[in-house]
Write a protein that holds these residues in place. Structure first.
Motif, PDB file in Angstrom:
ATOM      1  N   ASN A  25       0.853  -1.270  -0.093  1.00  0.00           N
ATOM      2  CA  ASN A  25      -0.218   0.054   0.212  1.00  0.00           C
ATOM      3  C   ASN A  25       0.766   1.118  -0.043  1.00  0.00           C
ATOM      4  O   ASN A  25       1.252   1.453   1.042  1.00  0.00           O
ATOM      5  CB  ASN A  25      -0.653  -0.193   1.043  1.00  0.00           C
ATOM      6  N   ASN A  27      -0.098   4.265   0.244  1.00  0.00           N
ATOM      7  CA  ASN A  27      -0.716   5.332   1.212  1.00  0.00           C
ATOM      8  C   ASN A  27      -0.672   4.988   2.416  1.00  0.00           C
ATOM      9  O   ASN A  27      -1.260   5.664   3.658  1.00  0.00           O
ATOM     10  CB  ASN A  27      -1.995   5.718   0.521  1.00  0.00           C
ATOM     11  N   ASP A 212      -8.616  -4.030  -1.887  1.00  0.00           N
ATOM     12  CA  ASP A 212      -8.837  -2.920  -1.900  1.00  0.00           C
ATOM     13  C   ASP A 212      -9.900  -1.478  -1.397  1.00  0.00           C
ATOM     14  O   ASP A 212     -10.206  -0.171  -1.133  1.00  0.00           O
ATOM     15  CB  ASP A 212      -9.256  -2.471  -3.437  1.00  0.00           C
ATOM     16  N   ARG A 215      -8.273  -0.735   2.434  1.00  0.00           N
ATOM     17  CA  ARG A 215      -7.674   0.234   2.077  1.00  0.00           C
ATOM     18  C   ARG A 215      -8.201   1.428   1.709  1.00  0.00           C
ATOM     19  O   ARG A 215      -7.538   2.587   1.692  1.00  0.00           O
ATOM     20  CB  ARG A 215      -6.092  -0.125   1.212  1.00  0.00           C
ATOM     21  N   LYS A 216      -8.322   1.041   0.073  1.00  0.00           N
ATOM     22  CA  LYS A 216      -9.586   2.803  -0.475  1.00  0.00           C
ATOM     23  C   LYS A 216     -10.528   3.084  -0.151  1.00  0.00           C
ATOM     24  O   LYS A 216     -10.667   4.304   0.158  1.00  0.00           O
ATOM     25  CB  LYS A 216      -8.961   2.131  -1.579  1.00  0.00           C
ATOM     26  N   THR A 217     -11.636   2.771   0.100  1.00  0.00           N
ATOM     27  CA  THR A 217     -12.853   2.715   0.436  1.00  0.00           C
ATOM     28  C   THR A 217     -13.026   3.298   2.063  1.00  0.00           C
ATOM     29  O   THR A 217     -13.437   4.798   2.576  1.00  0.00           O
ATOM     30  CB  THR A 217     -13.811   2.040   0.016  1.00  0.00           C
ATOM     31  N   LYS A 219     -10.226   3.746   3.587  1.00  0.00           N
ATOM     32  CA  LYS A 219      -8.940   4.424   4.439  1.00  0.00           C
ATOM     33  C   LYS A 219      -8.429   4.096   5.357  1.00  0.00           C
ATOM     34  O   LYS A 219      -7.338   4.269   6.150  1.00  0.00           O
ATOM     35  CB  LYS A 219      -9.492   5.820   5.107  1.00  0.00           C
ATOM     36  N   ASN A 221      -5.276   2.045   6.270  1.00  0.00           N
ATOM     37  CA  ASN A 221      -3.906   2.280   5.564  1.00  0.00           C
ATOM     38  C   ASN A 221      -2.429   2.129   6.828  1.00  0.00           C
ATOM     39  O   ASN A 221      -1.469   2.099   6.488  1.00  0.00           O
ATOM     40  CB  ASN A 221      -2.932   3.741   6.109  1.00  0.00           C
TER      41      ASN A 221
END
Length: 374
Positions: A25, A27, A212, A215-217, A219, A221
């Motif tokens: 990741n 981020n 995804d 981590r992305k939706t 957050k 991290n």
């Protein structure tokens, strides 16, 4: 000469950067990056010792502040704490083993504050049938992929897990890094995500979607993603459901001993699997780990120095974790534990194991300051 030294210095920096462990990741939080890189450095010389549910209960006790069967034996805590968030998907108050999530949160924070590592697995129930993790109805994974009949439900489950993971904060409000181990033992045949109930391609897709989404939706991290297998024979076997280097940070496996008479067979098997996993981890610049092991009720008094250590000593495994100390289980009418407790037959041998300078417990790990950049 100045010019040559400058070029040499730049080359060295480039080499160090290239060799550094990079999380999948981009981020990831600074704390998470520091932990990952420090675990990589430590793994060159040490293996961390872990225990599942260590602070919550042990043989003959539950929910006593600061107590631990490990601490009772060696006056120290494990370096790695394992937890499981099964039942979080239903907004339950307690996990699969009866541990209240509000207590689990405190135990995780306490371990992190003392400088230890946190790893979390998830025995989620079967979203297709409503059964348990061990309900191996085929096509369950297919049903939770995008477009599947249970995809929306699965996202709700991920939302609930994310809420809990976001609640894990340090004293300054920082997100606590977690080695997250979803879909564990995925090469086995006993869970609904196992190799006989789905296809490798479906497994890769659901892993990628889960990573995804979290981590992305959501957050998150602070997650270090742990790919975990059981019962594999070759590199290809280990990797058959591997979702790709962009979705994995740790390569790991689970293997238990079941037969006292087959001690050498167990040692040989761990060596064989460790050789495969550490080789792949080095090639992919990932961490390697022995994520679950043990011998129920420890009938071998010398298991720690006579079996476990000979099996792992020659391999760069970042940590080894033994399963929980449930004590007497009415459901099976027998004892169930994987770490020693006071008076247990392997207690003295475990003290010798603790004194091994290559094995780290919490006290020695805390001095390494694994959440700080060096």
């Amino acid at each position: 000469m100045k010019h040559i030294l400058s070029l040499s210095f730049i080359f060295c920096l480039f080499t160090l950067k290239a060799d550094a462990q990079q999380l999948s990741n981009p981020n990831a939080t600074a704390l998470t990056k520091a932990l990952y890189q420090n675990l990589h450095q430590l793994s060159k010389n040490y293996t961390l010792f872990g225990h599942q549910d260590d602070l919550a209960y042990g043989v003959g006790w539950k929910y006593i502040p600061n107590k631990s069967d490990i601490k009772d034996v060696v006056n120290d805590y494990p370096a790695v704490y394992g937890w499981d968030i099964s039942k979080i998907e239903h907004n339950a108050a307690n996990n699969i083993d009866g541990v209240p999530f509000n207590k689990m949160r405190k135990y995780i924070i306490d371990g992190y504050q003392r400088g230890a590592v946190i790893t979390i697995s998830w025995h989620f129930d079967n979203p297709l049938t409503g059964g348990s993790s061990w309900d191996t109805t085929r096509n369950t994974v297919k049903s939770i992929l995008p477009g599947g009949e249970k995809h929306a439900l699965f996202k709700t489950w991920l939302d609930r897990a994310a809420t809990f993971l976001h609640s894990l904060k340090g004293s300054k409000g920082e997100a606590i890094p977690v080695l997250f181990r979803p879909f564990h033992e995925l090469t086995g045949n006993w869970f609904w995500w196992g190799s006989h109930a789905t296809t490798p391609e479906q497994m890769k897709q659901i892993w990628q979607f889960t990573a995804d989404y979290l981590r992305k939706t959501k957050k998150l991290n602070q997650l270090i993603l742990v790919y975990n297998t059981n019962d594999f024979k070759t590199e290809a076997d280990f990797l058959r459901s591997y979702p790709g280097d962009d979705y994995v940070d740790v390569l790991s496996f689970d293997t238990y001993q079941f037969d006292l008479a087959k001690k050498q067979d167990f040692i040989n098997e761990i060596k064989r699997q460790s050789a495969i996993v550490t080789k792949l981890a080095a090639e992919k610049k990932k961490l390697a780990a022995f994520a679950e092991t043990g011998f129920e009720n420890l009938p071998d008094p010398d298991w720690w120095t006579g079996t476990l250590w000979p099996a792992i000593k020659d391999y760069r495994l970042s940590y080894v974790l033994v399963w929980r100390n449930a004590g007497y289980m009415p459901s099976t009418q027998k004892m169930h534990y994987y770490a020693p407790h006071k008076g247990q037959a392997s207690e003295k041998d475990f003290v010798k194991f603790y004194q091994n300078k290559k094995i780290l417990f919490e006290k020695n790990l805390s001095s390494k300051k694994i959440y700080q950049t060096k």
